[in-house]
Motif scaffolding. Structure first.
Motif, PDB file in Angstrom:
ATOM      1  N   THR A  56      18.157  -1.289  -8.254  1.00  0.00           N
ATOM      2  CA  THR A  56      17.838  -0.871  -6.897  1.00  0.00           C
ATOM      3  C   THR A  56      16.749  -1.805  -6.370  1.00  0.00           C
ATOM      4  O   THR A  56      15.765  -2.074  -7.058  1.00  0.00           O
ATOM      5  CB  THR A  56      17.409   0.606  -6.846  1.00  0.00           C
ATOM      6  N   GLN A  57      16.956  -2.312  -5.172  1.00  0.00           N
ATOM      7  CA  GLN A  57      16.050  -3.322  -4.625  1.00  0.00           C
ATOM      8  C   GLN A  57      14.805  -2.668  -4.042  1.00  0.00           C
ATOM      9  O   GLN A  57      14.900  -1.721  -3.249  1.00  0.00           O
ATOM     10  CB  GLN A  57      16.761  -4.125  -3.529  1.00  0.00           C
ATOM     11  N   VAL A  58      13.668  -3.201  -4.426  1.00  0.00           N
ATOM     12  CA  VAL A  58      12.387  -2.811  -3.830  1.00  0.00           C
ATOM     13  C   VAL A  58      11.792  -4.054  -3.192  1.00  0.00           C
ATOM     14  O   VAL A  58      11.620  -5.087  -3.852  1.00  0.00           O
ATOM     15  CB  VAL A  58      11.417  -2.244  -4.886  1.00  0.00           C
ATOM     16  N   THR A  59      11.520  -3.966  -1.912  1.00  0.00           N
ATOM     17  CA  THR A  59      10.921  -5.079  -1.185  1.00  0.00           C
ATOM     18  C   THR A  59       9.627  -4.594  -0.542  1.00  0.00           C
ATOM     19  O   THR A  59       9.639  -3.607   0.204  1.00  0.00           O
ATOM     20  CB  THR A  59      11.870  -5.624  -0.109  1.00  0.00           C
ATOM     21  N   ARG A  82       2.514  -3.647  -3.983  1.00  0.00           N
ATOM     22  CA  ARG A  82       2.059  -4.981  -3.608  1.00  0.00           C
ATOM     23  C   ARG A  82       3.269  -5.877  -3.378  1.00  0.00           C
ATOM     24  O   ARG A  82       4.342  -5.615  -3.950  1.00  0.00           O
ATOM     25  CB  ARG A  82       1.205  -5.566  -4.737  1.00  0.00           C
ATOM     26  N   PRO A  83       3.117  -6.942  -2.614  1.00  0.00           N
ATOM     27  CA  PRO A  83       4.257  -7.861  -2.432  1.00  0.00           C
ATOM     28  C   PRO A  83       4.820  -8.373  -3.766  1.00  0.00           C
ATOM     29  O   PRO A  83       6.027  -8.586  -3.870  1.00  0.00           O
ATOM     30  CB  PRO A  83       3.648  -8.992  -1.602  1.00  0.00           C
ATOM     31  N   GLY A 119       0.791  -1.222   0.000  1.00  0.00           N
ATOM     32  CA  GLY A 119       0.000   0.000   0.000  1.00  0.00           C
ATOM     33  C   GLY A 119       0.822   1.269   0.000  1.00  0.00           C
ATOM     34  O   GLY A 119       0.295   2.350  -0.280  1.00  0.00           O
ATOM     35  N   ASP A 120       2.097   1.152   0.330  1.00  0.00           N
ATOM     36  CA  ASP A 120       2.977   2.320   0.351  1.00  0.00           C
ATOM     37  C   ASP A 120       3.373   2.741  -1.061  1.00  0.00           C
ATOM     38  O   ASP A 120       3.054   2.048  -2.041  1.00  0.00           O
ATOM     39  CB  ASP A 120       4.237   2.020   1.165  1.00  0.00           C
ATOM     40  N   SER A 121       4.082   3.845  -1.135  1.00  0.00           N
ATOM     41  CA  SER A 121       4.569   4.377  -2.408  1.00  0.00           C
ATOM     42  C   SER A 121       6.084   4.538  -2.358  1.00  0.00           C
ATOM     43  O   SER A 121       6.669   4.693  -1.275  1.00  0.00           O
ATOM     44  CB  SER A 121       3.927   5.731  -2.696  1.00  0.00           C
ATOM     45  N   LEU A 122       6.682   4.495  -3.524  1.00  0.00           N
ATOM     46  CA  LEU A 122       8.115   4.745  -3.663  1.00  0.00           C
ATOM     47  C   LEU A 122       8.334   5.516  -4.945  1.00  0.00           C
ATOM     48  O   LEU A 122       7.609   5.320  -5.929  1.00  0.00           O
ATOM     49  CB  LEU A 122       8.914   3.443  -3.750  1.00  0.00           C
ATOM     50  N   ARG A 123       9.368   6.356  -4.955  1.00  0.00           N
ATOM     51  CA  ARG A 123       9.776   6.999  -6.195  1.00  0.00           C
ATOM     52  C   ARG A 123      11.211   6.593  -6.484  1.00  0.00           C
ATOM     53  O   ARG A 123      12.124   6.903  -5.699  1.00  0.00           O
ATOM     54  CB  ARG A 123       9.671   8.512  -6.126  1.00  0.00           C
ATOM     55  N   LEU A 124      11.398   5.900  -7.574  1.00  0.00           N
ATOM     56  CA  LEU A 124      12.721   5.496  -8.011  1.00  0.00           C
ATOM     57  C   LEU A 124      13.258   6.548  -8.979  1.00  0.00           C
ATOM     58  O   LEU A 124      12.510   7.128  -9.771  1.00  0.00           O
ATOM     59  CB  LEU A 124      12.674   4.141  -8.704  1.00  0.00           C
TER      60      LEU A 124
END
Length: 124
Positions: A118-121, A85-86, A14-19
């Motif tokens: 870059t790792q996104v978990t 999402r996972p 549910g979170d957000s990330l900006r790569l």
């Protein structure tokens, strides 16, 4: 052309990330820049791309949750991912190509320049 992806991390569903994808170019206007991702034990897959004219395409798996944009400095590309999402867990790579066309925009072989990932978990 050198590229460097950054901005990954460990987040909750549910979170957000900006790569970010920083390039060594003065401007990326002559290149298409794409994002790919590779989950453990899986093939690298297309996430989305911005082409030389600014057109943007996305994989169906992220459509509606991802936004690709260029930075004000014109040599950086961002991938905003919302509602993570996972199954979004992967190493994310950015790549650039000067000969990308509509028909091969999702093909890894169209991109000659790659950055480290870059790792996104995403935890559930």
């Amino acid at each position: 052309v050198q590229l460097q992806a950054s901005g990954g991390g460990l987040v909750q569903a549910g979170d957000s990330l900006r790569l970010s994808c920083a390039t060594s170019l003065r401007t990326i206007s002559g290149y298409a820049v794409a994002w790919f991702r590779q989950a453990p034990g899986m093939e690298r897959k297309f996430v989305g791309a911005i082409n030389r004219s600014g057109g943007i395409s996305y994989a169906d798996s992220v459509k509606g949750r991802a936004t690709i944009s260029r930075g004000d400095a014109r040599n950086t590309v961002f991938l905003q991912m919302n509602n993570l999402r996972p199954e979004d867990t992967a190493v994310y790579y950015c790549a650039a190509g000067s000969s990308v066309i509509v028909s091969n925009v999702a093909s890894q072989t169209a991109y000659k320049n790659w950055g480290q990932g870059t790792q996104v978990t995403v935890s559930s």
